[in-house]
Design a protein around this motif. Structure first.
Motif, short mmCIF file in Angstrom:
data_model
loop_
_atom_site.label_atom_id
_atom_site.label_comp_id
_atom_site.label_asym_id
_atom_site.label_seq_id
_atom_site.Cartn_x
_atom_site.Cartn_y
_atom_site.Cartn_z
N UNK A 156 0.85 -1.20 0.00
CA UNK A 156 0.00 0.00 0.00
C UNK A 156 0.87 1.24 0.00
N UNK A 157 0.59 2.13 -0.95
CA UNK A 157 1.27 3.43 -0.99
C UNK A 157 0.21 4.53 -1.09
N UNK A 158 0.45 5.65 -0.34
CA UNK A 158 -0.52 6.74 -0.33
C UNK A 158 0.19 8.07 -0.10
N UNK A 159 -0.19 9.08 -0.86
CA UNK A 159 0.35 10.43 -0.71
C UNK A 159 -0.75 11.31 -0.12
N UNK A 160 -0.58 11.71 1.14
CA UNK A 160 -1.62 12.47 1.84
C UNK A 160 -1.87 13.83 1.20
N UNK A 161 -0.86 14.42 0.56
CA UNK A 161 -1.06 15.75 -0.03
C UNK A 161 -1.91 15.69 -1.30
N UNK A 162 -1.64 14.73 -2.15
CA UNK A 162 -2.39 14.63 -3.41
C UNK A 162 -3.56 13.67 -3.33
N UNK A 163 -3.56 12.79 -2.33
CA UNK A 163 -4.61 11.79 -2.22
C UNK A 163 -4.42 10.60 -3.14
N UNK A 164 -3.25 10.48 -3.77
CA UNK A 164 -2.99 9.37 -4.70
C UNK A 164 -2.67 8.09 -3.93
N UNK A 165 -3.20 6.95 -4.45
CA UNK A 165 -2.90 5.64 -3.85
C UNK A 165 -2.48 4.67 -4.93
N UNK A 166 -1.73 3.65 -4.51
CA UNK A 166 -1.32 2.54 -5.37
C UNK A 166 -1.30 1.30 -4.47
N UNK A 167 -2.26 0.38 -4.68
CA UNK A 167 -2.42 -0.75 -3.76
C UNK A 167 -2.45 -2.05 -4.56
N UNK A 168 -1.68 -3.06 -4.09
CA UNK A 168 -1.66 -4.40 -4.68
C UNK A 168 -2.42 -5.35 -3.75
N UNK A 169 -3.28 -6.22 -4.35
CA UNK A 169 -4.06 -7.20 -3.60
C UNK A 169 -3.71 -8.60 -4.08
N UNK A 170 -3.97 -9.58 -3.22
CA UNK A 170 -3.87 -11.00 -3.58
C UNK A 170 -5.15 -11.69 -3.18
N UNK A 171 -5.57 -12.71 -4.02
CA UNK A 171 -6.76 -13.51 -3.76
C UNK A 171 -6.39 -14.97 -3.83
N UNK A 172 -6.71 -15.74 -2.81
CA UNK A 172 -6.42 -17.18 -2.80
C UNK A 172 -7.21 -17.87 -3.90
N UNK A 173 -6.53 -18.82 -4.61
CA UNK A 173 -7.12 -19.52 -5.74
C UNK A 173 -7.17 -21.01 -5.44
N UNK A 174 -8.38 -21.60 -5.48
CA UNK A 174 -8.53 -23.03 -5.15
C UNK A 174 -7.86 -23.95 -6.17
N UNK A 175 -7.75 -23.47 -7.41
CA UNK A 175 -7.20 -24.32 -8.47
C UNK A 175 -5.71 -24.09 -8.68
N UNK A 176 -5.14 -23.17 -7.95
CA UNK A 176 -3.73 -22.83 -8.17
C UNK A 176 -3.10 -22.44 -6.84
N UNK A 177 -1.94 -23.01 -6.52
CA UNK A 177 -1.29 -22.64 -5.25
C UNK A 177 -0.87 -21.18 -5.20
#
Length: 377
Positions: A156-177
């Motif tokens: 998670x990255x966030x710039x309080x002055x500009x309000x810009x964010x850049x966030x990476x997520x992960x989701x567990x997959x039943x068919x793939x480790x």
């Protein structure tokens, strides 16, 4: 001996043939009219029951995620024959519908995930008060149905002055480790609910329900306590404001029920007494404020409480003043003797011409008992 053995074997084979035929009939591959798949290919085992060892052979590309495709019976049988699958029972099926299952993430779900990742971090407040806007419009996102896990922020990255964010997520997959990875960027701003003017308002206008609406505005635009719509209705502004202006609690005051130099009704109130006269307000005031008024008859300045529009009330004693203790043995007021009546005319003249203090008002209502002290022996 040999002939007998052959005859017995032939009989056994003859008995076994109907049973085998029955088993073959039961196990015959049968086409399905409606199928659902979770992967990107359709296999023989998806199309027919009792596919046996051919079940894992891929035959078609699956429809797009969350959509349904249709195959004619001729297309299906042609592909199956190419894969050496024959003798498929079709019954009265004319076409096969293939639906590809998917997990749909609505834009609201993604906004909530981003707001939750930023909640109470980087100087932001509750997730419910964070408004998220993505760089590219995200109506909804479809993933393979095997992605059953929750959206977990891993960077998670966030710039309080500009309000810009850049966030990476992960989701567990039943068919793939390996989990499925998603990444989003955009702006996230903390907002507040605030009453906003729907038209230009003058200083003397009283706010009506149609004059204000509730909106979400960036918190930076509202310094101080934001005003709610309920608290705004019936109030006046400290200064004239234009439509679209968010209101703060400090921008509003109670409406003036009494205005300076206004003719007002002055009410004198005491237990059992209610008198009115005309006066002129020396200062403005809202309901409950203490203001000074000029008694137009006595030309005296009085102080009272604003109790209504153009109305100032001066309260007398809240309860009668205590009577001076008397000596029972020497009191000239007998048990059955009635107290002296109150001189109402004199009291009225006294209040209107020269308003009395609360103590004097109370005293005027209490008849005096003449008490003579016995001479000391």
């Amino acid at each position: 001996m040999i002939r007998t053995a052959l005859a017995t074997l032939s009989a056994l084979v003859a008995l076994a043939l109907p049973a085998a035929a029955a088993d073959d009939f039961i196990a015959s591959p049968t086409l399905r009219a409606n199928i659902t798949v979770t992967s990107d290919v359709v296999r023989v085992g998806d199309l027919i029951d009792n596919a046996g060892s051919a079940a894992l052979i891929p035959v078609y590309r699956s429809p797009d995620l969350g959509t349904t495709g249709t195959l004619t019976i001729g297309q299906v049988l042609s592909v199956l024959r190419a894969k050496q699958v024959i003798g498929v029972m079709t019954g009265d099926i004319k076409e096969v519908q293939v639906t590809r299952l998917a997990r749909t993430l609505a834009s609201k779900d993604l906004e909530t995930a981003v707001a939750s990742a930023l909640e109470r971090r980087f100087g932001l407040g509750d997730a419910a008060n964070i408004t998220v806007t993505f760089d590219r419009g995200v109506a909804e996102m479809r993933l393979d149905a095997s992605n059953t896990g929750a959206l977990q922020p891993v960077a998670t990255r966030y710039d309080a002055r500009s309000g810009r964010f850049d966030i990476a997520f992960e989701i567990a997959n039943d068919a793939n480790p390996a989990p499925t990875k998603l990444r989003f960027s955009g702006t996230a701003i903390e907002t507040v609910e605030v009453a906003v003017l729907t038209r230009d308002i003058d200083r003397t206008d009283t706010l009506k329900a149609s004059d204000v609406t509730l909106e979400r505005r960036p918190k930076a635009e509202v310094t101080g306590e934001p005003a709610s719509r309920e608290r705004s209705v019936g109030m006046q502004l400290r200064r004239a404001m234009r439509a679209g202006t968010p209101l703060r609690a400090a921008d509003m005051v109670k409406p003036d029920f009494v205005v300076r130099d206004q003719a007002v009704t002055v009410i004198f109130q005491a237990p059992g007494l209610y008198l009115t006269t005309r006066g002129k307000a020396i200062e403005s005031g809202a309901e409950g404020d203490t203001v000074s008024v000029l008694n137009l008859q006595s030309k005296r300045t009085l102080t009272g409480t604003v109790t209504g529009r153009g109305q100032v009330t001066i309260q007398g004693a809240s309860q009668s003043a205590p009577m001076a203790p008397a000596v029972d043995q020497t009191s000239s007021l007998k048990r059955d003797e009635a107290p002296a009546p109150v001189d109402t005319a004199a009291l009225l003249r006294n209040l209107v011409q020269a308003p009395a203090s609360p103590a004097q008002i109370a005293e005027a209502q209490i008849p005096q008992a003449r008490v003579s002290q016995a001479q000391a022996k």
